[in-house]
Write an enzyme that holds these catalytic residues in place. Structure first.
Site, PDB file in Angstrom:
ATOM      1  N   ASP A   1       0.861  -1.198   0.000  1.00  0.00           N
ATOM      2  CA  ASP A   1       0.000   0.000   0.000  1.00  0.00           C
ATOM      3  C   ASP A   1       0.895   1.245   0.000  1.00  0.00           C
ATOM      4  O   ASP A   1       0.836   2.071   0.903  1.00  0.00           O
ATOM      5  CB  ASP A   1      -0.915  -0.062   1.241  1.00  0.00           C
ATOM      6  CG  ASP A   1      -1.981   1.021   1.243  1.00  0.00           C
ATOM      7  OD1 ASP A   1      -2.186   1.670   0.205  1.00  0.00           O
ATOM      8  OD2 ASP A   1      -2.595   1.227   2.310  1.00  0.00           O
TER       9      ASP A   1
HETATM   10  C1  SPV Z   1      -7.450   2.106   3.357  1.00  0.00           C
HETATM   11  O1  SPV Z   1      -8.393   1.335   3.552  1.00  0.00           O
HETATM   12  O2  SPV Z   1      -6.662   1.983   2.415  1.00  0.00           O
HETATM   13  C2  SPV Z   1      -7.228   3.244   4.251  1.00  0.00           C
HETATM   14  C3  SPV Z   1      -7.721   3.162   5.618  1.00  0.00           C
HETATM   15  O3  SPV Z   1      -6.610   4.207   3.852  1.00  0.00           O
HETATM   16  S1  SPV Z   1      -6.470   2.580   6.659  1.00  0.00           S
HETATM   17  O4  SPV Z   1      -5.840   1.420   6.058  1.00  0.00           O
HETATM   18  O5  SPV Z   1      -7.167   2.275   7.912  1.00  0.00           O
HETATM   19  O6  SPV Z   1      -5.514   3.657   6.834  1.00  0.00           O
HETATM   20 MG    MG Z   2      -5.697   3.882   2.007  1.00  0.00          MG
END
Ligand code: SPV
Ligand code: MG
Length: 283
Positions: A49
């Site tokens: 991510d």
């Molecule tokens: C996501 O779901 O990608 C988010 C929320 O940005 S979190 O992972 O809780 O930061």
């Molecule tokens: Mg996110």
């Protein structure tokens, strides 16, 4: 429209999806909207991510979802894929794909998920982020398109005062709502934020770490939108791991068959029964 969910009186809850079929499952469960999560999209592709999926890759996912469902999609736009020029491109491309809401966060490109090395994450300069919000609002063509500005102040170890200062600046810059993100395992920070917020814009939260909160509390605090951010991705990983092990060990295949979706259900979800079999009329 996400815009309407933000503005109506009650607190609305939306759920994460990461592809067209999970989006359809969210819709069929009765949710009024979808969170198109960067964490879940990237995880389902087996990448980090950290903006490892390109803008065009995620836009393909957006298109497959808006083509499949009728409920609105809130796209997790991370930092807007670069500077304000990139964000303007993103806004136009989302509108072209019938996605009328994006959330951007005040970190630097490429971002890292909020729950990894949180304290080391650097925030964008407040004015620069405000300019990004303004640039997005300037170029939207559909008046109901909405931009949610997310502050990561508390995630990166900053103070409540700064979180409030940034959220007010983002609302003044034209954000349709602000998102206050917290990594605490209870709702206390969000509660404090709400007690000090001047209601100049609707507030959104993501209770990934404080999911045990009594659901009534969100509306008591005046939150407009609550995002369940990753539960379908995690549900599918859990189920796939269990089934893969049982299949490998050939424990009880008929039992596994009873625990998984039927082939008929797969066909229903992909619309296989709606296909037209007649020949098109030709002259
Ligand atoms: C996501 O779901 O990608 C988010 C929320 O940005 S979190 O992972 O809780 O930061
Ligand atoms: Mg996110």
């Amino acid at each position: 429209m996400i815009n309407e969910l933000l503005r109506n009186k009650k607190t609305n809850f939306i759920l994460e999806a990461h592809n067209a079929v999970s989006a359809q499952i969210v819709e069929e469960a009765g949710f009024p909207g979808i969170w198109l999560s960067s964490l879940s999209m990237s995880a389902s592709w087996g990448v980090r991510d950290n903006n490892e999926l390109s803008m065009s890759q995620v836009l393909d996912i957006v298109e497959s979802i808006t083509q499949k469902v009728t409920i609105p999609v809130l796209f997790d736009g991370d930092t807007g894929y670069g500077d304000y020029n990139h964000f303007q491109q993103l806004v136009k491309k989302l509108e072209n794909r019938n996605c009328m809401a994006v959330c951007i966060e005040d970190k630097l490109f490429p971002k890292t998920n909020s729950f990894i090395n949180s304290e080391k994450q650097k925030l964008e300069n407040t004015e620069v982020f405000c300019d990004k919000i303004k640039a997005g609002k300037d170029c939207q063509r559909n008046e109901s398109f909405c931009i949610i500005a997310r502050t990561e102040t508390l995630i990166s170890g900053g103070e409540m005062d700064e979180a409030l200062h940034r959220a007010h600046a983002y609302a003044d810059a034209g954000a349709d709502a602000v998102l206050i993100h917290s990594k605490k395992d209870d709702i206390s920070e969000v509660q404090t934020f709400m007690s000090l917020w001047d209601k100049s814009a609707p507030v959104v939260c993501v209770p990934t770490k404080y999911s045990a909160t009594n659901p009534d509390l969100y509306s008591e605090l005046g939150l407009s939108l609550v995002i369940w951010a990753n539960h379908l991705l995690r549900a599918s990983l859990y189920a796939m791991q269990k089934v893969a092990t049982k299949m490998y060990e050939a424990i009880d295949i008929p039992e596994v068959e009873r625990q998984i979706a039927s082939l008929d259900e797969v066909f229903r979800l992909q619309g296989a029964y709606d296909i037209r079999n007649e020949q098109p009329i030709t002259k």
